[in-house]
Motif scaffolding. Structure first.
Motif, PDB file in Angstrom:
ATOM      1  N   UNK A   1       0.803  -0.780  -0.039  1.00  0.00           N
ATOM      2  CA  UNK A   1       0.140  -0.241  -0.356  1.00  0.00           C
ATOM      3  C   UNK A   1       0.582   1.440   0.046  1.00  0.00           C
ATOM      4  N   UNK A   2       0.648   2.872  -0.879  1.00  0.00           N
ATOM      5  CA  UNK A   2       1.330   3.455  -0.998  1.00  0.00           C
ATOM      6  C   UNK A   2       0.395   4.202  -1.158  1.00  0.00           C
ATOM      7  N   UNK A   3       0.571   5.881  -0.845  1.00  0.00           N
ATOM      8  CA  UNK A   3       0.251   7.314  -1.006  1.00  0.00           C
ATOM      9  C   UNK A   3      -0.630   7.230  -2.188  1.00  0.00           C
ATOM     10  N   UNK A   4       0.528   6.788  -3.658  1.00  0.00           N
ATOM     11  CA  UNK A   4      -0.279   7.504  -4.242  1.00  0.00           C
ATOM     12  C   UNK A   4      -1.480   6.125  -5.217  1.00  0.00           C
ATOM     13  N   UNK A   5      -1.566   5.435  -4.773  1.00  0.00           N
ATOM     14  CA  UNK A   5      -2.870   3.906  -4.737  1.00  0.00           C
ATOM     15  C   UNK A   5      -3.568   4.119  -3.770  1.00  0.00           C
ATOM     16  N   UNK A   6      -3.413   4.223  -2.800  1.00  0.00           N
ATOM     17  CA  UNK A   6      -4.627   4.867  -2.014  1.00  0.00           C
ATOM     18  C   UNK A   6      -5.028   5.999  -2.186  1.00  0.00           C
ATOM     19  N   UNK A  26     -14.943   8.514   2.883  1.00  0.00           N
ATOM     20  CA  UNK A  26     -13.546   6.956   2.697  1.00  0.00           C
ATOM     21  C   UNK A  26     -12.964   7.352   2.976  1.00  0.00           C
ATOM     22  N   UNK A  27     -12.328   5.853   3.632  1.00  0.00           N
ATOM     23  CA  UNK A  27     -10.877   5.682   4.067  1.00  0.00           C
ATOM     24  C   UNK A  27     -10.370   4.844   3.955  1.00  0.00           C
ATOM     25  N   UNK A  28      -9.352   4.533   3.797  1.00  0.00           N
ATOM     26  CA  UNK A  28      -8.232   3.685   2.909  1.00  0.00           C
ATOM     27  C   UNK A  28      -6.619   3.160   4.520  1.00  0.00           C
ATOM     28  N   UNK A  36      -4.514   5.630   5.698  1.00  0.00           N
ATOM     29  CA  UNK A  36      -3.424   6.420   4.833  1.00  0.00           C
ATOM     30  C   UNK A  36      -3.621   7.156   3.718  1.00  0.00           C
ATOM     31  N   UNK A  37      -4.658   6.917   3.052  1.00  0.00           N
ATOM     32  CA  UNK A  37      -5.812   8.089   2.636  1.00  0.00           C
ATOM     33  C   UNK A  37      -6.866   8.569   2.992  1.00  0.00           C
ATOM     34  N   UNK A  56     -13.119   0.236   7.440  1.00  0.00           N
ATOM     35  CA  UNK A  56     -11.483   0.114   7.010  1.00  0.00           C
ATOM     36  C   UNK A  56     -10.979  -0.680   7.999  1.00  0.00           C
ATOM     37  N   UNK A  57     -10.276  -0.767   9.221  1.00  0.00           N
ATOM     38  CA  UNK A  57      -9.868  -1.068  10.115  1.00  0.00           C
ATOM     39  C   UNK A  57      -9.954  -2.237  10.476  1.00  0.00           C
TER      40      UNK A  57
END
Length: 134
Positions: A1-6, A26-28, A36-37, A56-57
């Motif tokens: 998981x990275x910020x760009x994808x999130x 919406x949360x990632x 993350x996002x 999400x959690x």
């Protein structure tokens, strides 16, 4: 998981929400349940940020969609009596799975809140599709 994808995933959820005619939050989160996002659409409900993050959690912690977990936490379900602190077992949370060579594991999750359960699930699935086709 990275910020760009999130960020791409949260944008996909928002695009689906526009199609659904609903304002969402919406949360990632990553595999540890850390945010993350996050995006909250203008007009989204006051409870949405907490519920989206909680869904999400929950999807990460319990390794399942929150729609499925709703039935499992009901009386008679195998998770009945689960402490409610931090867990949101209402549709709209989807875990993200990846194969790390030693088998599949949960590496993050998406949570959506603001619409009906059906709308929240549709928006979360739109975001999950970005993960699956990355």
């Amino acid at each position: 998981m990275n910020l760009e994808l999130a960020l791409r995933m949260t944008e996909a959820a928002v695009r689906q929400a526009v199609r659904e005619g609903v304002a969402i939050s919406v949360a990632v989160v990553d595999e540890g349940g850390h945010l993350v996002s996050f995006q909250r659409m203008e007009g989204a409900g006051i409870a949405g940020p907490a519920l989206a993050r909680g869904k999400a959690y929950t999807s990460v912690a319990l390794r399942g969609s929150t729609l499925e977990l709703a039935g499992r936490t009901a009386p008679g379900g195998d998770l009945h009596g689960l402490p409610r602190e931090g867990f949101v077992c209402v549709g709209g949370g989807v875990p993200l799975w990846a194969d790390h060579g030693e088998g599949w594991r949960v590496v993050g999750g998406i949570g959506v809140s603001g619409g009906t359960v059906t709308q929240d699930v549709a928006c979360a699935e739109a975001a999950a599709e970005v993960w699956r086709t990355r």
